[in-house]
Design a protein around this motif. Structure first.
Motif, PDB file in Angstrom:
ATOM      1  N   PRO A  60       0.805  -1.229   0.000  1.00  0.00           N
ATOM      2  CA  PRO A  60       0.000   0.000   0.000  1.00  0.00           C
ATOM      3  C   PRO A  60       0.838   1.279   0.000  1.00  0.00           C
ATOM      4  O   PRO A  60       0.442   2.272  -0.619  1.00  0.00           O
ATOM      5  N   VAL A 109      -6.522   1.805  -1.287  1.00  0.00           N
ATOM      6  CA  VAL A 109      -5.512   2.736  -0.748  1.00  0.00           C
ATOM      7  C   VAL A 109      -6.086   4.165  -0.730  1.00  0.00           C
ATOM      8  O   VAL A 109      -6.564   4.672  -1.750  1.00  0.00           O
ATOM      9  N   ARG A 189     -13.189  -2.700   3.082  1.00  0.00           N
ATOM     10  CA  ARG A 189     -12.017  -1.804   3.179  1.00  0.00           C
ATOM     11  C   ARG A 189     -12.386  -0.619   4.095  1.00  0.00           C
ATOM     12  O   ARG A 189     -13.560  -0.273   4.247  1.00  0.00           O
TER      13      ARG A 189
END
Ligand SMILES: Nc1ncnc2c1ncn2[C@@H]1O[C@H](COP(=O)(O)OP(=O)(O)OP(=O)(O)O)[C@@H](O)[C@H]1O
Ligand SMILES: Nc1ccn([C@H]2C[C@H](O)[C@@H](COP(=O)(O)O)O2)c(=O)n1
Length: 228
Positions: A60, A109, A189
């Protein structure tokens, strides 16, 4: 409306993979003279760039450091949606299995999401007649003030059957498992997960034809337009 001119209308269509977001959004935008934006294509494009530039998509911090580099441009004509990266047409390569398997990691991300969200908002703000924007977090995060929010759903079996029909010869069970895995990653996420906005209209497309879904959404948009 006092002067008779149609006000731009902003429509957000979210939902898991294979629920019919792209097919429905393109058709609705075409019928109503609106622009169309496929935000999944933008996340695929940045993923394609990461892969092509040797960025480790399991890292990431490497993804975050590179997130500002590619120049991603989306064409919003629903009859000919386009996507380029640094001037190259990537419409085909962003649909490969390699990109599909990596796009959830890249799009998780925060720096990637901030960059792409800004791009999406500027495209929506300059759509003169209005726009249909489809994705995972449009109603919740990108355009929380959209005039109409739709959340499409369908059973995993129906979605896998639709996708297997597209990918001739693909195994339905493997396709179903891959869809479920990607939805789980996208829904869990931390930053801007796939979610239904509280004020979204949920449409279960499992037993509906594509034409029925399109008709349903066109009617909802026309009702919103009439009320503006
Ligand atoms: N209601 C429906 N009935 C039958 N087939 C459908 C229906 N809606 C969409 N399809 C078909 O299912 C496939 C997937 O649709 P589409 O690409 O629009 O889904 P999507 O939600 O945008 O998927 P993704 O998020 O993975 O891009 C296409 O082949 C499309 O023609
Ligand atoms: N608003 C969005 C749109 C897409 N993504 C990510 C998650 C998806 O798995 C991937 C590819 O989208 P698709 O082409 O299947 O619609 O892109 C996202 O995070 N947010």
């Amino acid at each position: 409306m006092e002067n008779g001119a149609a006000q731009p209308v902003i429509v957000a269509i979210d939902g898991p993979s294979g629920t019919g977001k792209s097919s429905t959004s393109k058709a609705v935008a075409s019928q109503l003279g609106l622009s169309y934006l496929d935000t999944g294509a933008q996340y695929r494009a940045i993923t394609w760039w990461m892969v092509n530039n040797g960025i480790d998509t399991d890292d990431p911090s490497a993804i975050a450091a590179a997130a500002g580099k590619p120049d991603i441009v989306s064409g919003t004509d629903p009859s000919n949606p386009t996507i380029t990266v640094d001037g190259a047409d990537v419409a085909a390569p962003i649909r490969t299995q390699e990109v599909t398997s990596k796009v959830s990691a890249v799009s998780a991300v925060a720096e990637v999401r901030a960059r792409i969200t800004e791009l999406q908002r500027s495209i929506a703000a300059t759509a003169e007649q209005g726009i249909v924007v489809e994705g995972r977090d449009i109603g919740t995060t990108v355009l929380p003030d959209a005039d109409l929010k739709i959340f499409l759903t369908a059973s995993p079996e129906a979605r896998a059957a639709r996708r297997s029909g597209e990918l001739k010869g693909a195994d339905v069970n493997a396709t179903r498992e891959a869809l479920i895995k990607r939805d789980a990653a996208d829904s869990t996420r931390k930053t801007s997960p796939l979610a239904k906005a509280d004020d979204a209209v949920e449409v279960d497309t499992t037993e509906l034809t594509l034409a029925q879904v399109i008709e349903c959404v066109v009617t909802l948009v026309e009702e919103k337009r009439a009320a503006k």
